[in-house]
Design an enzyme around this catalytic site. Structure first.
Site: not given
Ligand SMILES: O=P(O)(O)OC[C@H]1O[C@](O)(CO)[C@@H](O)[C@@H]1O
Length: 547
Positions: A216, A357, A389
């Site tokens: 992402e 988590e 509410h």
């Molecule tokens: O900081 P990074 O390596 O992008 O990871 C983001 C997040 O992804 C995870 O590894 C899994 O969702 C979390 O523990 C972490 O905070």
């Protein structure tokens, strides 16, 4: 070879708690308070500027004595000391767990593999301070020489939830001439909407990712870079408009960010425990280096309290133990976090990652299945009074038991007529209503028609804690976060889970990578998923339209 299960439920303290629960579990808070007028002033604890009232939990002095015994039997104090001294207590990843080192004073000495990590922590803090001060003063300019007006943190999970929560919580102290945005979702809408009204020449991206490989964040960062370059037309602009926060210098370099503009942290900081590391760079730009150090001071005060206070007066230990009691003995499945402060609107979301988590685990540290007790509860919540509410109906009259954590402040940052008294009146009223309810006789005495009496009766006996602090300041926020960090730790020790790994997020990531290739292949892919996934995938390919 079969791994020995954790016989937690057969330990003396657990067995005693089970018997105690069986004998007293039906006692109503109404009676507990009536029989014991001092309860509301006795079942409280104070530390690091926070006052915890747990008298409206369904506990007695005996319950608390047994819970503390459970903590003793499980070796909470020894595990805490192991964590604080840099032992590799995250056994599945072979790592130390040292978020406490992030707020240690310069004079402290904390060793990991024989090396003192405190000087490095302060070196990064000093570089962050210098950079934040330059952005805030306008000395750090964009590529065209324009002053930076917008700071966009790009990250997800612990690299987003801490920064966005802290920014919202401390907005009152934030520089008013800077705009802060937070982009986390790989949904392009997030980045598009966050940047729609911004001038790339005035925008600084803080790419925050511990690993610097997270799909992402890397996708969003690449699109942000394209957005900047489309406007500024020169690769050299990247160095003025992108900084990185990461543990992975190699990947940061590959992305094109000058390591001189990278702020590091270490594998002994878990993502969800990292808001006070360099991951807090956006927070520091917002509230200034001084404010950030005050925030760290609040964390440190709670760390000290956790390290030194006796277990029966130790806030994180008490909050952790009450969670175990509610989950494992009273059968509650969730915890509602209800801040009566608009600035804490993202606090429940932040706590969701921290708690779930960490302790959403179904095997013990040794890898044995946990069969006969429950681990981490489901955390959720909204700021009061909005929740009242919306979902409070269920809290008061539903069939589920939902323990609540109320959080409030004696003084507001925005005095406005009667607002704050009204807000706090609601906070106090909700705890009272949940605990004491309203009996059918009380409803009848008001002249309610008999057919409506069941509808208007409140059973009460619904447990809550209230955390009260003077004012929401950076230090208060630090203490509050550290309170929950250490409460999560306490529970992890009791439940015998590794609170610092997160293997449960891996499978979805791997499958998504495979599916991306199938979505993007020009030729119709041969699909080998289950019939549901195959059909959904084909439907999406057929209907998504031109790309
Ligand atoms: O900081 P990074 O390596 O992008 O990871 C983001 C997040 O992804 C995870 O590894 C899994 O969702 C979390 O523990 C972490 O905070």
């Amino acid at each position: 070879m079969a791994i020995e299960p954790t016989w937690l439920t057969r330990t003396p303290a657990w067995t005693a708690l089970a018997a105690h629960c069986h004998a007293t579990g039906t006692a109503h808070l109404r009676d507990l308070f009536a029989r014991d007028p001092g309860r509301g002033e006795r079942l409280v604890a104070e530390g690091a500027g926070l006052y915890l009232d747990y008298s409206k939990q369904r506990v007695t002095d005996e319950t608390m004595r047994l819970l503390v015994r459970l903590a003793e039997e499980r070796g909470v104090a020894a595990r805490r000391d192991a964590m604080l001294s840099g032992e590799k207590i995250n056994v599945t990843e072979g790592r130390a767990v040292l978020h406490v080192a992030l707020r240690a004073p310069r004079s402290a000495r904390i060793l990991v593999d024989g090396k003192d990590v405190v000087p490095e922590v302060h070196a990064v803090l000093d570089r962050m301070s210098d950079f934040a001060a330059r952005v805030r003063s306008g000395a750090w300019t964009g590529f065209t020489g324009k002053r930076i007006r917008n700071v966009v943190n790009v990250g997800i999970g612990g690299s987003d939830l801490g920064p966005v929560m802290a920014y919202e919580a401390l907005r009152h102290y934030a520089a008013r001439d800077l705009v802060f945005r937070f982009v986390s979702n790989v949904d392009g809408t997030d980045l598009a909407e966050a940047t729609r009204d911004l001038d790339p020449a005035e925008t600084l991206f803080v790419v925050s990712s511990k690993t610097f490989t997270t799909l992402e964040t890397m996708t969003n960062a690449a699109s942000a870079r394209a957005w900047v370059l489309a406007a500024l037309g020169d690769e050299r602009a990247v160095a003025r408009h992108f900084v990185a926060v990461s543990t992975n210098e190699g990947e940061v370099r590959k992305f094109g960010i000058d390591p001189a503009n990278m702020f590091g942290f270490w594998d002994w900081v878990g993502g969800r425990y990292s808001m006070d590391s360099a991951i807090g760079l956006s927070t520091m730009i917002a509230i200034g280096p001084e404010g950030f150090r005050e925030l760290l001071g609040g964390f440190r005060a709670m760390d000290e309290h956790f390290r030194t206070a006796p277990l029966d007066r130790n806030l994180p230990v008490l909050v952790g133990l009450l969670g175990v009691w509610n989950t494992d003995f009273l059968g509650a499945v969730t915890v509602a976090v209800l801040p009566y402060d608009q600035y804490l609107k993202r606090f429940p979301a932040y706590l969701q990652q921290l708690t779930m988590e960490s302790n959403g685990k179904r095997v013990s540290v040794a890898g044995a299945p946990i069969a006969d007790y429950s681990t981490g509860a489901i955390y959720w919540g909204e700021p009061g009074t909005n929740g009242q509410h919306s979902f409070y109906q269920l809290l008061h009259q539903g069939t589920h038991l939902v323990p609540c954590d109320f959080i409030g402040f004696c003084r507001t940052l925005n005095p406005l007529g009667r607002h704050h008294d009204l807000l706090v009146a609601n906070l106090l009223a909700q705890g009272e209503a949940l605990a004491f309810g309203k009996t059918a006789d009380e409803v009848r005495a008001e002249g309610t028609p008999e057919r409506l009496v069941p509808h208007r009766t409140f059973p009460g006996n619904r447990p809550s804690s209230t955390i009260l602090a003077d004012r929401l300041e950076p230090a208060t926020l630090g203490a509050l976060v550290a309170l929950y960090e250490h409460a999560v730790f306490t529970q992890g020790v009791i439940w015998d889970v590794d609170s610092f790994d997160q293997w449960g997020v891996e499978l979805g990531k791997v499958l998504a990578t495979r599916i991306v290739a199938e979505l993007e292949s020009a030729a119709e892919p041969a699909l080998a998923h289950d019939s549901s996934t195959n059909a959904l995938l084909r439907r999406y390919r057929a209907r998504r339209g031109q790309r």
